[in-house]
Structures are given as C-alpha cells and as structure tokens.
Design a protein around this motif. Structure first.
Motif, PDB file in Angstrom:
ATOM      1  N   ARG A 179      39.111 -17.133  17.161  1.00  0.00           N
ATOM      2  CA  ARG A 179      39.141 -16.860  15.730  1.00  0.00           C
ATOM      3  C   ARG A 179      38.176 -17.765  14.964  1.00  0.00           C
ATOM      4  N   ARG A 224      38.402 -11.900  13.462  1.00  0.00           N
ATOM      5  CA  ARG A 224      39.637 -11.226  13.083  1.00  0.00           C
ATOM      6  C   ARG A 224      40.564 -10.935  14.238  1.00  0.00           C
ATOM      7  N   HIS A 225      40.006 -10.576  15.374  1.00  0.00           N
ATOM      8  CA  HIS A 225      40.845  -9.965  16.398  1.00  0.00           C
ATOM      9  C   HIS A 225      41.129 -10.830  17.608  1.00  0.00           C
ATOM     10  N   SER A 226      40.555 -12.023  17.672  1.00  0.00           N
ATOM     11  CA  SER A 226      40.808 -12.826  18.864  1.00  0.00           C
ATOM     12  C   SER A 226      42.253 -13.291  18.902  1.00  0.00           C
ATOM     13  N   LEU A 227      42.677 -13.579  20.114  1.00  0.00           N
ATOM     14  CA  LEU A 227      44.081 -13.938  20.318  1.00  0.00           C
ATOM     15  C   LEU A 227      44.402 -15.326  19.786  1.00  0.00           C
ATOM     16  N   LEU A 276      34.246  -9.453  13.793  1.00  0.00           N
ATOM     17  CA  LEU A 276      35.167  -8.825  14.738  1.00  0.00           C
ATOM     18  C   LEU A 276      35.891  -9.880  15.575  1.00  0.00           C
TER      19      LEU A 276
END
Lengths: 534, 814
Positions: free
Chosen positions: B701, B693-696, B690
C-alpha cells in the motif's frame, strides 16, 4: 448466533457474525468474481479480484476474506468497482504466459477449431471432426482447394519439423465417404421470418447457411447461373475435380431448406426496395459493387467498398447488411465465409429485437513468437512425423496417414480455454492483456513430471489453492510456494516431481485450479466460440 | 544453479543434523531457527539436512521448503568461505553502492551469473541495509564492517580482512563499569555498530596501551551510540576535575597523544604540552596530529552545538554516557524505576490510561495510538496473551532501532516488560534482524542480566506475575516488519502478511491476543511513566506527541542519529542539525520514511515532523530514515531505487504488489535507460494507484509513495528522462565520460580504469572509449585536474556538461 446487518449496493442483508462480505453478497445474489477463494479452504487473499469498496472509509477490501461488521456499507457493482477489477485482472494478465487459442485458429478468419479437429480425428471420432469442419467452414472442401491456408503458416509445429497439413485435413474430412452421413445437416425448424441474401458467392452462401442454421428461412438471389462467385476465380478451380467436389459439397446446403434463385440479378433501386420490403432483413453479398450501383441504391460507399458499422456490418440503410468483398475487396474466400457468419449473427439479432447483435472477440492471451528451443515444450504432445503427408487433392480417404497427420498436432491451445476463470473474468470485465505489458517474458514451460498432469507455471496466478488442498489432505510432500516476490512460484516441495507433490489429490487440484496452470495431460476443454455475441 | 567454482560442499552428517534439531527444537515454530542453525553450520542449506528435518520434526515439507526459499538470508547452494555483503541501503545507494558492488565483482573476478569467486573464497551479495548509513557506502566481510568504500579501496579492504580474518566476531564491550571513586579520570569510547565499523575497537586497544604507559589510574568506559556518527570513532576524555573533551575521527596512532595531553606527570613538560595544545586549538587542528585525522570537539563549537542543541533525548536519554550493559548505572539513572512502580504501586488500568494520555503513537511508521493498542489486548477475554517487540528494522536508510537495542537494551526491555505487565502477558518475544549481530548479543545479555536480578522470570518482585522473554532472529525480509508477517515468521511460516482483521490484538501469535510494538515505542514508555503523561504530551504537535529518533544520512554534512521533538521542521533537521548538504551544495529533497515514505522537496522543507503533516505531502513518518539528497541525485533514479527494493522485498502473495511493483520498476528502468515511451508516466501513475489501493498489507500500500511523490514534485526530471536526458547526470545509460582540455596526460585515469577503456598516453590528452567504459566514476574521482566530466550520452558534442555527482570521500581503515 449473533447476526450482523450490512448493506451491499444499497441492499440490506443480515448474516451471521463471522461471515465474509462475499457470503453476504451471495445471499443477495450479487456476483463477485473470485480466483484464489475456494469454499472449504482457509482464506489466502492473494488475487484481489474480489475488490469491493467500503463506503465509510473509502478503502478497498477483498470481499472473499473480509469479515462483515455491523453497519458496513459496501459498494460491489459500480462502474468504479468494475474498473478496479478490470485493472487488477490486467495486472494478473500481464504476467500470464500462454495461448488461450492456438495460433492456427487465430490465423483462420473463420476460426476453424483446428486443434479440436485434430484431436477428434486422432481419436477416431471422425464424424464429430467432420461435423466440426462443416460447422466452422461451411465449405471445407472448396476451401480445401482454394484457401491459401494462413493457419499453416503459424503452426507451432513448423518450428520443430514442418507445419501440420491443416487444409488437407479439413478437405478430406469434408469429402470423405466415411463422414458423408453426418455432413448432411440437420436443420433446425424454421421459426423466424425470411431473410434475403443477394449474391451466391462464398459470403452469400455462408450468410445463407449460417442464417438457416439459426432457424431463419433464407432466399438467395444470384445473378449468374451457378453458385460460388469468386471461388471460381481461384487457379485451383480450373481443376475439373474442383467443380465436382464443390458441387458435391453444395448438395448439402441446397434444397428446400434454402431457396436459391439463380439467374436473378438485382440491379435497380426498385428491385432492391422490393426485396427489402418483402424480407425481414437483407444481406448484400455481391462480391463487389460499383460506385454507381451503390449511389443508385442510396448506400454509403468508401474508397474500397460499402461503409458498414464494423461491429454489426449494417450499412447506412437500416436492415440492410453487407458482407464479403462488397465491404472490403479481398481474395481470400475463407474471409468471405467468416464475414457471412458474422453478418448472420448480426442479422439474427436485428430480426429478433430490432438491434443487430454485436460480435466481440473473446479474450485471448498470447505467447507470441517463440524463443529458440521453446517449441520443445510441446513436442511430447504431438505424434511423430512420418515424412511428407501424401500429396494433396488426391485422396478422399481418411486413411491411417491422415489420422497420423492429425495426431501430429501439438495441441498448443489452452487445455482449459473454455473453463478458465481468468479468461472468463477477462471477458466479463473487458480486460486488456497489453495495458501493463512487460518488456520481458519468462520461458514457456510445460512440466510433465506427472503421468496425468501437466503444469504450466506461466499460467499460475499463485492463488495457492493446490497448496492448500495438498496441505489439507496431509500430503507428505505437497505443493508449496517457492521463492518470493515476482519470482515466487508454486512448486512441489523440494522441487521434487509433480507426481510426489500433488500426491493423491492431483485430480482435485487440477479441477480446482482456476486457470490451466494445472491441467490433465490428455484432456482439452471442448473448444467454444472465439467470440461472444452481445 | 550449479556453481562449479565454489568449494566442494562439506559432508553433511545426519547425526549432526539431529543434534541441531535437539538443540533448537522440533515444533513447527522452529522452522526458521533450525534453518538458521543449518546455514550457520554449513554456510548453506544442504538438501539432505532439510529432508532430515522434515523426517525428524513436526515441520512439513511444504512449509520448510517455502520458508527456506523465502528468506534472502538463507541459501540453497554452497557459498564461499567468506561472505561479502555490499550494503545497498538508501544512503549507500546515493553514494554509489552499485558501483562498489560491480567493483567487488570485478576485483574478485566473479564470473557472470555467479556470486562466488573462482577460488570459492568469497561470496558476494547485496544486502538491504547494514544500518551504518553515515559511513556509506558500507561493505561487510563476514562480521567486519568497512565504511566509506569506493571502487579503489576495495583491495585494501580485502587485504585488511585477510590480515585480520582470524579475528572472531566479538562484541568488544566489556562488562559493567566498576564504580570506584579512586579513578583519576576516564576515557569514554562509543561502541555502536557504526563506531565499531569506524574502527573504534582498534582505537580502544591503542587507548588501553597508552593508558598503561602513563601508569595512572584511568578507566576506559564503553558507552553506547553518541549519535554523531559522522565523527566516528569518538573518544571522550573526562579528567578527575570533571572536565570533558571529545575527540572525533580518532585513529589508533592519535591515541597516545590524546592520552598524554590530559594525563601526564607534573613538571615542565606539562606546561610545554598545554602551550602546544593552545596553539593547535587556535589553528583548529587536533592534538599535535595530522589535521585530517583527529579533531577535538569542543562542546562550545558551533557545529557540535548545532548538532546537539535542537535534540531532545528521551528514547536516547543519557546518550553517549551510559554503558549499554551496565545495569547498575542504568538504575542509578532512573532505570527500572517505572517498572518497579508499575509492579508495586500502580494498576494496569492506570498505566494504560497514562500511556493514552501521553498521546504516544507507534513509532514503526503507521502511528497507531499505543495506549489504544494496549487496551484492546488487555480487554480480550482470552487469558493467554503475548507481547512482541518489533526490532525487524528493514528500511534501507534507517538504524534507530538497531542503535536503541545496542545502546539502551535495558530501556527497550523495561518498556517491553511494562507493556507485558499492562496487557497481562506472560511471554514476550523480541524479533530482531539477523543483520544486527551486536543488537542481538546485547539484548540477549541484557535479558540474562535482568533474569539474574529477578526482573524477568517467575514471580517478579514477589507480585506472583511471571514473564518469559526470548529473542527470535529475523531472516532478512523487510516484509516481516509488518505485524501479521512478523507473527507468521515467529510461528515458523513464510513471512507473508494476512488480511487484518483479525488484528493481532484480537488474534495474533498462536491465535491469541498479541501486542506488537516497535522498539522505539517501547523505549519511550519508561520515560513517560517516570515523568508523567503531561510532560510527554507537552512536547510536539496536537496529534503527534513526544520525540522521534531519526537516522540522518545521505548527502548531509553531519549525519547521525538524532532524537528531535515532534513538530520540528524537516529544514531544521537537515540544515540546523545536519548542517545542510555536504560540500556546500544545495540540498534538493529529503527522503522521509524509506521505501514507504516519500521525497519531500526542499521547497516543502518547512513541513513539520508530524504523522499527518508528512502524509499530507505524500510521505510518511515510516520508521524514521531521513536521507538527504542533493543536486547530484536523480529523482527518477531514487524512485527506481526504492521500487527495486520493494519489488525485491514483496512477499509475492497478493497480485497488486507482486505484479504492480515489478511493472512499475520496469517502467522506471526504461526511464533511466532512456527507452521510455511517452505514455509511460501515465501508466506508471495508474499502476501506482492500483498498488496503493489494492495491496494486502502496508508494504504494497505504501510502495508507490516514492514514485508518487517524485512524480508530484519532480515531474520535470521524469519528462527529461522521457527525452533521454538525466539532468543530474546520474543514470549511467544516459551519460558518458569525456576528457576535457585540462588533461595533463598524467595517465592516472588509465591506471585506475578497471576495464582498460582509457589507453595510457603520457603527456598527451587522454581519450575515453565510450564503448568499453562501464561508468564506474573512478577516472573522474582520481583525476588530479578535474579534467574528466560527465556529459549527456548523445552524439551531439555541443551539449553542456552536467553537474557531476558528489565526490565520495575515501577513508581506508588502518
């Protein structure tokens, strides 16, 4: 203006260059959840719940701030995207510290809106308070006599001085002459077909009233000569005043609106079949059922009672539902009342569409047990304790003492329980607050250094909307991010008072805050249902 | 939190604050430099001064407060008179930095919850990485760095510091080397941060004294980092005949003998000395000295040869022979030639094209093609453009940028000036970590020198092109290595990244196109232009060209700074160059790329150094830290170490990183303490995915990489922890210490035990009280008979002893 063509969920759309994926999705009417985004403010891109997937690269992008690019293909509604958003919400929820619902309401099987009852009473809106207790409890007076009041055992106020006398409050509201006028229900017109309820105990009465409220005609068949069933088994029922109060309460529900057939036992399979075939649906609210009886009726029975679908309470016979002790023998009348209401919801769906309505609890964040001293955070919200509340069952008066007792309520439910965006998305995406549960939690804090606003850092999702609003308004002090990483907090600059930090834009900040981190001190959302009917 | 123990805060005079504002500047961009100036003046940020800044500058209260609370370097409450920074970088961590930190707190009697001792003398904090990984564990007291710290040599360190505390932090580096043919010989001494921490400044003083005594014309030359950090301090003697002999681990007492050996009057004594020397060389000893302290390094020595032969020096060209700040010398070695050619006879188009052809990719970690980045900035319609050199090397376990800036400041600057010229920028900024004082000084001095010579400033070489360069000091935040965060930091905001696009190449610093290149990338540019793209492209693999500088540290026999051609395998680096694990152990894995990278197991040691190949095994080139781990290292502990780093360094902006790293860390903590639940591994993987995939930004990431790679390659260790067992005997909650039958009752352990957990019992077997033991490892390392063992912390007494962690070698600087 240059135009860019993109496709979202396979649907093409042309938008102006510089638009975001969110803008493009809105053009198409595709809903994408957002928390940190606010139209008119610069992007911040922090919550990431607006996750969508770029099909070409397989990368996940935040729709709220990602500019569109020519030929972009976006996946915004698939199962995969749904799950990703669910997980991101679960991460946010794992650090969300607050109770959506007050512990007392949670403990009440019938989900009585206790804090709202107290607030209305405190404000002198007694009619509304009375209407509320009748709506939620159906028999607030009878329950006022017989209920063991699990709500009071969870009252946060008990940690401070003594629990609120919730049961006595709903009893008085249910029988006071002051509120008699509003307690006489205004039934909706009968629009639906007729439903049969077998049994006139608490679950039967509850199911009948709840169905009638939904617009269905109801026939109740009670074997004995009086309504009330198991309510009479309570020791409190021996008090002659109980019979009187219960009778008066039943008055409200009896009459042409619901047909009560007393002394009408339904025993044989033929009798049951007859009732089933002459009604759109049948509710079994018998209080208990013998194995021979269920066998004779062709109903599946487990060790304790009838086997029903837990989500709908439908038995193995289509159109035949069961509620109360017949499913799970128990002593608490309020549980039977709650069960009757649930079964009514399922029956309503069944009668309307052929599919019973499923009752799903709403998302409910929980603080859990308080640490020593934490209760102090709520004390300013509750009125002073004026000593023991005058003895129960004596009065029917909503006197000053009653109102003072209601005013003692801390209102520890969430001020924005109905409008919180985080809760709304948690429901929509079926998020589980415990999946990524943390072993530790920070202390509960309700900052009150503002005359109108209360700030709960534990509910803050660090979206920075208030920071951006204050900055855009040129607030001299403003709100800001303090610290960093997991301990980052939104706080007034220099950690000065909230009043100085929010400045002139406090109202706007409170309204824009997607959770109840910032809320008006004396304003709670009207409490909604604690469940969703699907 | 109030700290009653610290000294009474100094009175803050507002006129003084105003003067600081005048000196530093008052625009919104000056937030960080102003705060740094305040901190330097008062040791912390007094609130009244902060409010004054808001009053007197364009900086808003909200911004100033958010910046002041963002950077770990800045503090809001008064500190002790001296700062002790305990390095908890990767190399230090695997060598027991946590124990050192705890020991410092014990030694100074720092109360729980505080960071300052009761006398207000010392404030202790952990720092990410001091970049002296080969001297691990490292502690810095004010500006003095001490290597090889263990719990029992801290007192010596504090005493040493107290003796020399008057010593101001000064770069011992002298000015340009004079070129004069009349020298009879020269002595070269390395003056990188590692060397200085190893004691080279004092060695130099002794050298000068010894030379003076000979009365001969011998010059002492300062050179940059030699790379053989495991051998510091290094002294190289070059006689007038050009013969060079290198000595390692030189101590001030050894110096006189070294000098005498090479430079002495003629006569009988000379023959005697030579004979003596020959004998010593055969015996493998140093010159007439203590065998443990000094060793002559013969280039034909197989160890030295192994360390150097596989290397290829491009960014570190003329390694060990260039004086860092001698511009004349730099030019004599081809320096500034590439820049001169660019300015006088080349077009920017041609230069960008050459960089593209060379296949150069960003050395900061992600490997974006450098030429393409340059082209994008050049292609912008905006006439105002900027270049930024990213010297914010925050990875624990990496120090190549520090070394490049310290040893080759002109090369980095030449690369930056060429880049600025190629993209058409007129302003350049070097963003350098504040933890690198030497790099800051040398880059600053080099900028001044280049400005004097007309390579920076107005109308450079008469071309009409102007370029201004300045330094921005970082605030100790790892996330500022991310380019958008770095730009935010320079602009005076919190170092929080923002979503790309827009990329800095389109809209960066002040909203204008900005080229951000890593130090090492820039240092490679002059060589490429001098030798041609083809020469560079001929080195390496199809997609990764040229060389890469690595900081080789951890449990390796020969640590140091190495520059190797791309395509070399990890095994070649660790075994051939580094000599494998220290102490004859087996190496288990190598951690590549720091907190963004992963642990590559020994079985995949043949993975080549190549951006894509490293990614394929779950690691990453990163900025180039290589930390070797051996059997005594617990991989769960290593993963936890990196996660605690990324969780601490997360800026807190986006929820997947802020919350995800914290939740992963909590699970790893549970594992290391034997409290994990059976489904924790699954949950760990889920959160890792998670966050990835979704970090800014890149930090989030890549933050799960250390977890994902260790889970992938060392799952059995995780499973053992689920059972409450640490196979490496490293996780303190899962081990205890036990005295075996070898105990001779010498009471040594009882004396060193800092918590009195071992009652002294002369001539009788000793017993360790498990309830009091803090597992500091001191007793075990001080036991003369190796009687103290680490055993799993279970009640069963029959469990087999586990492999003990490596013995840390203790070296106290004289």
């Amino acid at each position: 203006m240059k135009l860019v063509k993109v496709s979202i969920d396979g649907r093409a759309v042309t938008v102006a260059e510089g638009s975001t994926v969110l803008d493009a999705a809105r053009t198409l009417g595709i809903e994408i959840p957002t928390l940190c985004h606010r139209d008119g403010l610069p992007h911040y891109t922090s919550c990431m719940v607006c996750a969508v997937r770029d099909l070409a690269s397989g990368r996940w992008i935040p729709a709220c701030s990602q500019p569109v690019a020519e030929g972009m293909e976006i996946e915004a509604s698939s199962e995969l995207v749904h799950r990703a958003r669910q997980r991101i919400l679960e991460l946010l929820l794992s650090e969300h510290l607050g109770d959506c619902e007050a512990p007392c309401r949670r403990a009440c099987p019938a989900s009585l809106r206790i804090p709202e009852m107290c607030r209305l009473t405190r404000e002198g809106r007694l009619d509304e308070a009375a209407r509320l207790v009748v709506e939620d409890l159906i028999l607030p007076v009878a329950l006022g006599w017989v209920c063991p009041a699990p709500c009071e055992r969870t009252c946060r106020r008990a940690d401070h001085d003594r629990a609120l006398a919730i049961r006595e409050l709903h009893r008085r509201l249910g029988c006071s002459p002051d509120t008699a006028a509003v307690r006489t229900p205004r039934w909706p017109p009968r629009i639906g077909p007729t439903v049969a309820v077998i049994g006139g105990g608490p679950s039967g009465i509850s199911a009948a009233v709840a169905l009638r409220r939904r617009g269905y005609a109801v026939h109740v068949f009670e074997r004995s000569s009086r309504l009330g069933g198991g309510l009479w088994a309570s020791p409190a029922a021996a008090n002659p005043k109980f019979a009187q109060a219960f009778a008066a309460e039943l008055e409200q529900h009896v009459g042409v609106e619901i047909e009560w057939h007393l002394n009408t036992p339904i025993e044989t399979a033929e009798e049951l079949n007859h009732i089933c075939s002459s009604h759109a649906a049948t509710v079994l609210a018998l209080g208990s059922i013998e194995p021979e009886q269920s066998r004779a009726w062709g109903l599946a029975r487990g060790a304790r009672g009838l086997i029903v679908d837990p989500a709908t309470r439908q038995t193995n016979l289509p159109g035949v539902f069961a509620a109360g002790g017949v499913v799970q023998p128990g002593k608490m009348a309020v549980r039977s009342i709650a069960d009757g209401q649930r079964v009514a919801a399922a029956v309503a769906g069944y009668v309307r569409t052929g599919h019973p309505t499923v009752w799903v609890s709403r998302f409910d964040s929980r603080v859990g047990r308080l640490e020593p001293g934490e209760v102090q955070q709520w004390v300013p919200d509750g009125g002073p304790d004026r000593g023991a509340f005058p003895g129960e069952m004596r009065s029917e008066q909503l006197d000053a003492a009653t109102i003072a007792e209601a005013a003692r309520c801390f209102g520890c439910d969430c001020r924005k329980a109905a409008t919180c965006q985080l809760r709304r998305y948690a429901d929509q995406y079926g998020a589980d607050a415990h999946r990524f549960e943390s072993p530790t939690r920070p202390p509960v804090i309700l900052r009150r250094d503002h005359p109108q606003v209360v700030y709960e850092p534990g509910k803050c999702i660090r979206c920075g909307i208030c920071v951006r609003i204050a900055a855009a308004a040129g607030e001299p002090l403003g709100m800001t991010f303090q610290g960093r990483g997991y301990s980052e907090q939104v706080a007034p600059s220099f950690n000065d008072g909230l009043e100085a930090g929010l400045g002139r834009v406090w109202r706007e900040c409170v309204a824009a805050c997607p959770t109840a981190a910032l809320a008006l001190r004396d304003r709670w959302d009207p409490m909604g249902p604690d469940h969703i009917e699907r | 939190m109030k700290n009653p123990a610290s000294k009474a805060p100094q009175e803050v005079r507002l006129d003084e604050v105003d003067r600081l504002i005048e000196q530093v500047g008052s625009s919104a961009e000056h937030a960080l430099p102003l705060l740094q100036a305040l901190q330097e003046r008062y040791g912390y940020l007094p609130e009244v001064a902060l409010r004054r800044i808001v009053e007197r500058t364009e900086i808003t209260a909200a911004n100033l407060w958010s910046v002041a609370t963002f950077y770990p370097q800045l503090r809001l409450r008064p500190a002790g008179r001296h700062q002790i920074c305990v390095c908890v970088g990767t190399a230090c961590h695997v060598k027991g930095a946590e124990r050192v930190y705890e020991a410092v707190q014990r030694e100074l009697r720092i109360p729980e919850g505080s960071d300052t001792d009761p006398d207000g003398e010392y404030t202790v904090r952990k720092v990410t990485c001091l970049g002296c990984c080969t001297l691990a564990p490292v502690v810095m007291v004010d500006h003095v760095t001490y290597g090889h710290r263990t719990a029992d040599n801290l007192r010596a360190m504090l005493e040493d510091f107290a003796r020399h505390s008057a010593r101001a932090m000064a770069d011992p580096l002298s000015g340009d080397n004079q070129s004069d043919a009349s020298w009879e010989g020269e002595v070269r001494i390395g003056l990188g941060s590692c060397c200085i921490a190893g004691g080279s400044a004092r060695v130099e003083a002794a050298l000068r004294e010894a030379i003076q005594r000979t009365g001969r014309r011998i010059r002492v030359r300062h050179v940059g980092c030699v790379g053989m950090c495991h051998q510091t301090p290094l002294v190289e003697v070059v006689t007038s005949e050009g013969q060079a002999v290198r000595y390692s681990r030189v101590r001030p007492d050894d110096v006189a003998r070294i000098i005498e050996a090479h430079f002495q009057p003629t006569g009988v004594r000379r023959f005697l000395r030579l004979a003596e020397q020959a004998v010593e060389q055969v015996l493998g000893y140093g010159v007439g000295g203590d065998p443990s302290s000094v060793r002559q390094l013969d280039p034909r020595d197989s160890q030295v040869e192994a360390f150097t032969c596989r290397q290829m020096h491009i960014a570190t060209e003329y390694c060990g022979s260039l004086h860092p700040l001698d511009l004349g010398e730099y030019r004599r070695h081809g320096g500034l030639e590439a820049l001169r050619q660019c300015l006088t006879s080349r077009t920017f188009e041609d230069v960008i094209e050459e960089i593209e052809r060379s296949g150069l990719r960003g050395r900061g970690g992600a490997g974006f093609p450098t030429g393409l980045k340059w082209r994008r900035v050049r292609a912008s319609a905006d006439p105002i453009r900027y270049v930024i050199c990213n010297g914010d090397e925050g990875d624990p376990g990496a120090f190549m940028d520090r070394m490049l800036m310290e040893s080759y400041p002109y090369r980095v600057l030449e690369g930056l000036i060429i880049a600025a010229w190629a993209v058409g920028a007129r302003e350049g900024i070097l963003y350098i970590r504040a933890e690198y004082p030497l790099a800051l000084r040398r880059i600053g001095a080099a900028i001044e020198r280049l400005r004097q010579e007309g390579w920076i400033g107005r109308n450079i070489l008469g071309t009409g092109w102007d370029l201004e360069l300045r330094i921005a000091r970082g605030g100790g935040a790892f996330v500022c290595g991310e380019e958008t965060a770095l730009i935010a930091s320079i602009e005076g905001r919190r170092g929080s990244p923002s979503l790309r696009p827009p990329y800095p190449a389109e809209r960066g610093y002040r909203g204008h196109p900005t080229l951000v290149n890593n130090c090492e990338t820039l240092a490679l540019v002059p060589w490429i232009l001098r030798h041609g793209a083809e020469a560079f492209a001929s080195i390496g693999t199809p997609h990764s060209k040229g060389t890469k500088v690595f900081a080789l540290a951890g449990k390796v026999a020969r640590g140091g700074l190495v520059e190797v051609p791309m395509g070399i395998t990890l095994r070649q680096i660790v075994e051939d160059i580094g000599g494998g694990a220290a102490g004859g152990r087996r190496w288990k894995a190598v951690q590549v790329g720091g907190p963004s990278g992963g642990c590559v197991p020994e079985s995949l040691g043949d993975t080549p150094v190549d951006y894509e190949a490293l990614q394929a095994v779950g690691a990453m080139m990163g900025s180039g830290g290589l930390v070797v781990l051996d059997e005594a290292d617990c991989m769960v502990d290593v993963a936890r170490y990196f996660l605690s780093f990324t969780a601490r360094e997360s800026c807190g902006k986006c929820s997947p990183c802020r919350v995800g790293t914290q939740r992963m860390l909590e699970i790893l903590d549970r594992l290391c303490e034997g409290r994990a639940r059976p489904d924790d591994l699954m949950r760990l993987e889920e959160i890792a995915e998670l966050t990835r995939r979704h970090s800014l930004c890149g930090l989030g990431r890549t933050a799960p990489n250390p977890v994902l790679t260790t889970l992938r390659f060392f799952r059995s260790e995780y499973e053992a922890h689920l059972q409450g067992h640490c196979p490496a005997g490293r996780c303190v909650k899962l081990i205890r210490y036990e005295v075996g039958p070898e105990c001779i009752g010498c009471t040594r352990c009882a004396q060193v035990c800092p918590v009195g957990a071992i009652p002294p019992n002369p001539y009788r077997p000793h017993v360790i009280r498990a309830d009091a033991c803090v597992r500091c490892d001191l007793c075990r390392t001080s036991c003369p008979t190796q009687a103290i063992r680490i055993v799993p912390n279970t009640n069963a007494s029959t469990v087999a002893p586990v492999q003990p962690p490596e013995l840390c070698t203790a070296e106290v600087p004289s």
